[in-house]
Motif scaffolding. Sequence first.
Motif, PDB file in Angstrom:
ATOM      1  N   UNK A 191      22.697  39.294  39.612  1.00 22.44           N
ATOM      2  CA  UNK A 191      21.865  39.450  38.414  1.00 22.44           C
ATOM      3  C   UNK A 191      21.464  40.792  38.536  1.00 22.44           C
ATOM      4  N   UNK A 192      21.991  41.720  37.798  1.00 23.02           N
ATOM      5  CA  UNK A 192      21.622  43.317  37.933  1.00 23.02           C
ATOM      6  C   UNK A 192      20.466  43.573  37.059  1.00 23.02           C
ATOM      7  N   UNK A 193      19.524  44.225  37.629  1.00 27.90           N
ATOM      8  CA  UNK A 193      18.406  44.929  36.820  1.00 27.90           C
ATOM      9  C   UNK A 193      18.586  46.273  36.931  1.00 27.90           C
ATOM     10  N   UNK A 194      18.707  47.045  35.681  1.00 26.03           N
ATOM     11  CA  UNK A 194      19.026  48.160  35.714  1.00 26.03           C
ATOM     12  C   UNK A 194      17.880  48.973  34.551  1.00 26.03           C
ATOM     13  N   UNK A 195      18.194  50.422  34.565  1.00 26.11           N
ATOM     14  CA  UNK A 195      17.529  51.335  33.554  1.00 26.11           C
ATOM     15  C   UNK A 195      17.993  52.616  33.780  1.00 26.11           C
ATOM     16  N   UNK A 196      17.840  53.346  32.717  1.00 25.58           N
ATOM     17  CA  UNK A 196      17.853  54.849  32.657  1.00 25.58           C
ATOM     18  C   UNK A 196      16.668  55.507  32.890  1.00 25.58           C
ATOM     19  N   UNK A 197      16.482  55.918  34.495  1.00 22.37           N
ATOM     20  CA  UNK A 197      15.099  56.614  34.604  1.00 22.37           C
ATOM     21  C   UNK A 197      15.206  58.013  33.699  1.00 22.37           C
ATOM     22  N   UNK A 198      13.948  58.409  33.654  1.00 19.37           N
ATOM     23  CA  UNK A 198      14.043  60.006  32.925  1.00 19.37           C
ATOM     24  C   UNK A 198      14.374  61.036  34.059  1.00 19.37           C
ATOM     25  N   UNK A 199      14.395  60.786  35.429  1.00 17.32           N
ATOM     26  CA  UNK A 199      14.901  61.742  36.107  1.00 17.32           C
ATOM     27  C   UNK A 199      14.921  61.224  37.532  1.00 17.32           C
ATOM     28  N   UNK A 200      15.843  61.633  38.417  1.00 15.20           N
ATOM     29  CA  UNK A 200      16.220  60.985  39.581  1.00 15.20           C
ATOM     30  C   UNK A 200      14.903  60.730  40.537  1.00 15.20           C
ATOM     31  N   UNK A 201      13.828  61.569  40.551  1.00 20.43           N
ATOM     32  CA  UNK A 201      12.768  61.721  41.369  1.00 20.43           C
ATOM     33  C   UNK A 201      11.807  60.528  40.888  1.00 20.43           C
ATOM     34  N   UNK A 202      11.921  59.834  39.692  1.00 17.04           N
ATOM     35  CA  UNK A 202      11.294  58.859  39.132  1.00 17.04           C
ATOM     36  C   UNK A 202      11.767  57.257  39.894  1.00 17.04           C
ATOM     37  N   UNK A 203      10.954  56.502  39.971  1.00 17.07           N
ATOM     38  CA  UNK A 203      11.398  55.223  40.403  1.00 17.07           C
ATOM     39  C   UNK A 203      10.789  53.967  39.539  1.00 17.07           C
ATOM     40  N   UNK A 204      11.572  53.050  39.142  1.00 18.91           N
ATOM     41  CA  UNK A 204      11.206  52.032  38.219  1.00 18.91           C
ATOM     42  C   UNK A 204      10.311  50.924  38.954  1.00 18.91           C
ATOM     43  N   UNK A 205       8.889  51.136  38.675  1.00 16.99           N
ATOM     44  CA  UNK A 205       8.203  49.856  39.152  1.00 16.99           C
ATOM     45  C   UNK A 205       8.287  48.563  38.371  1.00 16.99           C
ATOM     46  N   UNK A 206       8.884  48.714  37.083  1.00 14.48           N
ATOM     47  CA  UNK A 206       9.030  47.515  36.361  1.00 14.48           C
ATOM     48  C   UNK A 206      10.265  46.760  36.757  1.00 14.48           C
ATOM     49  N   UNK A 207      11.263  47.367  37.227  1.00 14.57           N
ATOM     50  CA  UNK A 207      12.423  46.806  37.690  1.00 14.57           C
ATOM     51  C   UNK A 207      12.205  46.073  39.119  1.00 14.57           C
TER      52      UNK A 207
END
Length: 509
Positions: free
Chosen positions: A3-19
């Motif tokens: 089950x893959x959770x993915x997104x396109x972050x605005x930049x590399x330095x960001x991390x997705x808290x939602x995922x």
Amino acid sequence: MTILLTTLNARYAHSSLGLRYLHANMGQLENRTRILELVIGINTAVAAEKILAADPAIICIGVYIWNAEETARLVSLLKAVSPDIPIILGGPEISHEPEQQPLAQMADYAIGGWGEATLPDICTQILNGSPPVEKFHKGKHLPLDDIVMPYHLYSDEDIAHRTLYVEASRGCPFRCEFCLSSLDKTAWAFDTDRFLGEMEKLYERGARSFKFVDRTFNLNTKKCLQILHFFLDRIHASPSDPVFVHFEVIPDHLPDVLKETIRQFPSGTLQLEIGVQTFNPDVQARISRKQDNTKSEENILWLRNQTRAHLHTDLIMGLPGESLESFAAGFDRLVSLDPHEIQVGVLKRLRGTPILRHTEMFGLVFDPAPPYAIMATSDIDFFTMQRLVRFARFWDLIANSGRFARTLPMIFGEKPFDRFMALSDWLFETGRTTHGIALDRLAALVTEWLVLNGADPDTVRITIGQDYAGKAHAKRQVQATTPSLPNEPKQAHVRQSRHIEKSAKAAGT
């Protein structure tokens, strides 16, 4: 299969808290779940290849205002290449008006709102061979005590190289109509001791930078003080290894006990984001924003003069009923308080927010494509709005960059907005661009404009020279103390308004 959770972050330095929230709350499916974070600007075929290389049984994608268009292209390609893999969408951009979005129609399922309980239910049904019939699902709100906190899912690389987003509460009791949190009925706070236990684990692993995404961090003074003292204790215990924390605060609520605690933070350890948005009381009332302007001014001035906190303030242009003259007056009022940064943002039509109720009366015209920026109002026509957009861009380059700190007072004169707007108009007329201006070129242009407008040439050159010398010294200091980071992809759309960035805070919201 994964089950893959993915997104396109605005930049590399960001991390997705939602995922990470989703992953932590997958229950029995947690071991089958993995996260793949990508970055906007990536080639669509390359993104699809990375996703399909994980051999996913289900693909779950977080959709935000900054990645909606690229996500649509990605979903279209995934469906063309691997049509049998179910795709589930969530996030603020898909949570409202999904029936009107081609992106939602391409996917198999869409979750609106919180996803911690709803996503594992849908995935379980799919894997059991009895997938849900309905496409659109309203996310179930769980008591916060029942939500597994996700902070153990920050990797060592995240801790070393990326922004760590954390939240001590969700929601907001206020009703500002431009904000997604206006849809919340209240604010919900995580148990403070439980939350701080997770922060302690991050700290012990080496985390030193914490960005809180709470909408109103100082809403509950007691909880706010507990959290501030948690970080203060560690700063005082290891002054050579300081912590940096970022909070969003409401400007008219700073009781004395909170002020005295903020005063104790050393320089470089505390950033406060202060959403002023507008000083116009009629506009405030129109958009259901409650704000004591006098108290806000007093508190911002006190923070600037009595503390070492870095103050990042926000204004929004294009609010219904806000004229150019009204915005200029609010801008000058905020400049007089001397915050370290003023973020000049353009109003955006976030899906689901009630700002649209003013469309007819105030002639609101939004760009139909993400990020749905305001293009014109009955008070500010399209051409003037474009001037304001350029104003905001040049303001970032000149004022917020810190490169022209000594020069700014010469630019401002007695009417900062009018003077900076004149500079902005001249810069655009001279260079016909707001991007790709080298610092040397920008400094030369600012020098030329000041001289053309009556400033002494020698004084201007000396002042800008001092700014250059100061920035060069600061750069050498940073280079000497900052470890190398992995190459960060360069993207065209990495700067987003603050309220959009924070919408990434919770799973599906």
